[in-house]
Scaffold this motif. Structure first.
Motif, PDB file in Angstrom:
ATOM      1  N   ALA A   1      39.964  16.527  -6.737  1.00  8.51           N
ATOM      2  CA  ALA A   1      40.250  17.765  -7.467  1.00  8.51           C
ATOM      3  C   ALA A   1      40.177  18.970  -6.539  1.00  8.51           C
ATOM      4  N   LEU A   2      39.190  18.997  -5.650  1.00  5.89           N
ATOM      5  CA  LEU A   2      39.079  20.093  -4.685  1.00  5.89           C
ATOM      6  C   LEU A   2      40.252  20.070  -3.713  1.00  5.89           C
ATOM      7  N   ALA A   3      40.670  18.863  -3.325  1.00  7.78           N
ATOM      8  CA  ALA A   3      41.816  18.747  -2.427  1.00  7.78           C
ATOM      9  C   ALA A   3      43.073  19.299  -3.092  1.00  7.78           C
ATOM     10  N   ARG A   4      43.290  18.922  -4.319  1.00  9.91           N
ATOM     11  CA  ARG A   4      44.498  19.371  -5.020  1.00  9.91           C
ATOM     12  C   ARG A   4      44.516  20.892  -5.154  1.00  9.91           C
ATOM     13  N   ARG A   5      43.353  21.475  -5.428  1.00 13.92           N
ATOM     14  CA  ARG A   5      43.266  22.935  -5.529  1.00 13.92           C
ATOM     15  C   ARG A   5      43.662  23.593  -4.211  1.00 13.92           C
ATOM     16  N   ASP A   6      43.177  23.040  -3.099  1.00 17.00           N
ATOM     17  CA  ASP A   6      43.491  23.635  -1.804  1.00 17.00           C
ATOM     18  C   ASP A   6      44.960  23.458  -1.425  1.00 17.00           C
ATOM     19  N   PHE A   7      45.547  22.323  -1.758  1.00 23.52           N
ATOM     20  CA  PHE A   7      46.976  22.133  -1.462  1.00 23.52           C
ATOM     21  C   PHE A   7      47.828  23.126  -2.257  1.00 23.52           C
ATOM     22  N   ASN A   8      47.439  23.361  -3.509  1.00 24.18           N
ATOM     23  CA  ASN A   8      48.168  24.341  -4.309  1.00 24.18           C
ATOM     24  C   ASN A   8      48.001  25.751  -3.760  1.00 24.18           C
TER      25      ASN A   8
END
Length: 293
Positions: A82-89
């Protein structure tokens, strides 16, 4: 280097409550386990360093996007999806032409079975970088799990054409073709197998799928040439996923579930086989629950 923890055990011991509705077969092989991988200390250090960099006020948008992207990759590698997805966005908001970030957004969406979002992100990655090999792989996988096997075949053909001797590319194309046209898939697998080169251990996966190597010999060979627990865990993550897919295709639901579980025991968070072993389990459990209901 830490000695690999090798445990020999019966596959039947892994049968969970979720599989009780399906009769289990006694396995013919003893299997190997590696000690699950821990979060590398280097990843923790890098996350702290990236956090410090992001706190600086002198970064421009492109630089900040690159740092968000890099932190997303590290988050992803340690299982913080979830943290990864936030950073990619965040990265693509700051730098809308970052194909690599769109590729990872697509991967995250596949894992969540959000296929329309996956197609959109991976389309963007390929539009921005038509030579982005792994965007073709990931869009092919999205289409495969999104029940569009004919379209998946096209992307996976493109992916294979970029490295025709890669056994993993051969297998993913086979999996998609098997859904679309099983007879053609078998013939294409035989042809593509002639392109294999060298002595990569993964060439044995193709031999296994062709029926040229027994499952027992395949499992026994997994230890060959392995000199660390990490190498063993990575190999087992891949091997058990593809064994799960092989048994799934044969209708051996119980054994397929157990092999996907075995892939997850390695904790190799950044391998696609680990990602999709969990997806496979979720889908198979839903199917078993639906049949039971």
């Amino acid at each position: 280097m830490q000695k690999a923890l090798i445990l020999i055990f019966s596959l039947a011991s892994l049968c969970g409550c979720s599989t009780l509705a399906h009769k289990q077969e006694e396995p013919s092989n003893s299997l190997i386990l590696a000690e699950p991988l821990a979060v590398p200390f280097q990843s923790e250090v890098e996350l702290a360093r990236l956090e410090e960099i992001l706190s600086r006020a002198d970064l421009n948008n492109d630089q900040r996007a690159q740092v968000f992207y890099r932190r997303g990759v590290v988050y992803d590698s340690v299982g913080l999806k979830a943290l990864a997805r936030r950073d990619f966005n965040r990265a693509v908001q700051l730098k809308p032409d970052m194909a690599d970030a769109y590729n990872f957004i697509g991967i995250q969406a596949i894992s969540a079975e959000e296929f329309e979002q996956a197609y959109e992100a991976l389309d963007a990655a390929i539009e921005l970088d038509p030579k982005h090999e792994y965007a073709y792989l990931n869009r092919g996988i999205a289409l495969y799990y999104g029940d569009r096997p004919e379209l998946a075949v096209k992307d996976l053909e493109t992916f294979l054409s970029m490295q025709p001797s890669d056994p993993y590319r051969i297998l993913w194309l086979y999996l998609a073709e098997q859904k679309a046209d099983p007879a053609a898939a078998k013939a294409r697998l035989a042809y593509n197998a002639t392109r294999l080169q060298g002595d990569l251990w993964a060439n044995q996966l193709v031999a296994l799928y062709q029926g040229k190597e027994s499952e027992e010999d395949f499992v026994e060979g997994l230890k060959k040439g392995v000199d660390s627990n990490r190498a063993l865990a990575e190999r087992l993550c891949e091997a058990y996923f593809y064994l799960g897919k092989l048994h799934q295709a044969k209708g051996d639901v119980g054994e397929a579930i157990n092999f996907f579980k075995l892939s997850l025991t390695t904790n190799v968070q950044d391998f696609i086989e680990f990602r999709y072993a969990r997806l496979e389990l979720n889908r198979m459990r839903r199917e078993l629950s639906h049949k039971a209901g």
